[in-house]
Enzyme design. Sequence first.
Site, PDB file in Angstrom:
ATOM      1  N   TYR A 297      -0.472   0.016  10.190  1.00 27.99           N
ATOM      2  CA  TYR A 297      -0.754  -0.543   8.783  1.00 27.99           C
ATOM      3  C   TYR A 297       0.652  -0.349   7.693  1.00 27.99           C
ATOM      4  CZ  TYR A 297      -3.231  -1.623   4.321  1.00 27.99           C
ATOM      5  OH  TYR A 297      -3.532  -1.969   3.093  1.00 27.99           O
TER       6      TYR A 297
ATOM      7  N   SER B 133       0.820  -1.227  -0.123  1.00 27.03           N
ATOM      8  CA  SER B 133      -0.207  -0.026  -0.082  1.00 27.03           C
ATOM      9  C   SER B 133       0.977   1.277   0.044  1.00 27.03           C
ATOM     10  CB  SER B 133      -0.783   0.017   1.147  1.00 27.03           C
ATOM     11  OG  SER B 133      -1.422   1.336   1.616  1.00 27.03           O
TER      12      SER B 133
ATOM     13  N   LYS C 223       2.964  -3.325   6.293  1.00 24.29           N
ATOM     14  CA  LYS C 223       3.295  -3.355   4.690  1.00 24.29           C
ATOM     15  C   LYS C 223       4.674  -3.279   4.437  1.00 24.29           C
ATOM     16  CE  LYS C 223      -1.148  -4.255   3.481  1.00 24.29           C
ATOM     17  NZ  LYS C 223      -1.565  -5.572   2.889  1.00 24.29           N
TER      18      LYS C 223
END
Lengths: 325, 325
Positions: free
Chosen positions: B148, B124, B152
């Site tokens: 997050y 992402s 990633k």
Amino acid sequence: MHVLITGAAGMIGRRLTERLTRDGALHGAAIDRLTLTDVVAAAAPSTAARVGVATCDLAAPGAAARIVADRPDVIFHVAGVVSGEAELDFDKGYRSNLDGLLALLQAIRSTGDGYHPRLVFTSSCAVYGGPYPDVIGDHFHLTPLTSYGTQKAVCELLLADHVRRGILDGAGLRLPAITVRPGAANKAASGFFSSIIREPLAGREAVLPVDDGVLHTHASPRAAVGFLIHAAGLSRHDLGDRVNLTMPGVCCTVAEQIAALRRIAGDKVSARIRREPDAMVMRIVDGWPHRFDAARALGLGFAAERSFDEIIRIHIDDDRGGSVG
Amino acid sequence: MHVLITGAAGMIGRRLTERLTRDGALHGAAIDRLTLTDVVAAAAPSTAARVGVATCDLAAPGAAARIVADRPDVIFHVAGVVSGEAELDFDKGYRSNLDGLLALLQAIRSTGDGYHPRLVFTSSCAVYGGPYPDVIGDHFHLTPLTSYGTQKAVCELLLADHVRRGILDGAGLRLPAITVRPGAANKAASGFFSSIIREPLAGREAVLPVDDGVLHTHASPRAAVGFLIHAAGLSRHDLGDRVNLTMPGVCCTVAEQIAALRRIAGDKVSARIRREPDAMVMRIVDGWPHRFDAARALGLGFAAERSFDEIIRIHIDDDRGGSVG
């Protein structure tokens, strides 16, 4: 204050233990307890502080929880295997260099009682991968090309997120080559940067496997310990969100290293370096970053040596009792 | 060819399943077996291939070993929780977004029989953290400011090292905002980028929590599936050592999104957007990167839409059976 050192039996861990024992305090707070852990038994120093030695693998089940059970205020996480070993033994590298920190972070977070230590982590300039600019600044991207560099870069990211989430305070320090390493060579391909100084000073021949023109950045073991201690005094406010920092060092060629050795110890000593090019070592060294602009670290007060002469003199003082062989 | 999709019950997973089922082949090889895993049961499609559905948490002991036991040739690792959820639930985020990939990599490596699949991983643009330049190029550093994004970025590093070590082939794709997301909103703070298109087209009011001038980069769910499939056809030679790539997309302001909606569906539809500024959402969105130069991905043949109008038309075709409400 209770201080924990992981990897305490290693070269940096031992020097850090000596320094903290000598100082008796860290940033003004008396050290009344010192816990030393490593996979082999660390030597307990003579000191006024209560000293605990724990022989354990941080990644083993329950080990990290046991060592944080007594709530060390400051944790120096120096444990890990070197680059050559992490590349040769995939499992060992990940276990030692990544699972150990993962377990430590998890153990700290699991206490659930507001425990909020400061953790200083030794990262490495191996987090960088080529192609490089001439000078690597603080904003250069991390694209490691070794498992060791990958493990260190992953740890940096995890540390930063845990600090951001308020689980602990901390900093990751990307160390340059630590020169002059005392004692026997380890499995690092960078070993010759130290041995071409250490061995001739000890009256032994050293092999130089690369060209004289190879450029590299160095700091002494004493400076590395200084970095760790300085980092333990920085707050989250000082560091901001980017808690991982490239440390300063002396950037010089191998020829400049040898010239410094000759200035300090004479022609007879520097003549003990034998040139024996090794294509594999040359290829590995070619892939390393050479020069850094450690602007953030310098701005935060981290200090390295100013010349390679100074690095040699520190080796002579700290490892040779002042004698030039 | 045996294809495995993790996170197969999620939005991208379902679209990818539909596309592979429709194509019946991947880069010229017939798909004779399709395995779908997710923490909830994925719907098995009607297809000539043998379809297996496994409901499991990849991070649970033994789960990853079981799903690679049948040696899928290509693995699309799409499983994971979204940014908002990973920030709200620290444990769940790390378990889903990091431990799942760790388990998968470990399971692949542990087979020890020369098994060497191709793994395509959805990363992402949340791997980036500010401050940003106006345009983020392929060499911008990763300093994520969310858990997050950290998860990633860590997965990207681990994937790259496993590819470099010859354990598997693979690529990580940094997806831009996927717009227009169909169905109900998820916990992503970016939800409004989709809902201001989706809801008015469905005859419902949508709330816009940010200024019209907010710039963001979008690709349709159809484009995202196209990225995954394209990546499965790239070799290690194509990718080199840097196997993680920022995907292309359409960069536009919210005002341009709304103007496109008006062009396609008329004033009555676009008037269903109600402005209701939300300071928290604005602050989150302000911290995101806006514009990318996805030069490497474009050079490798990845293709996104060329305008936001095209993105809306794809939504109308793929999710609304061609109808403008």
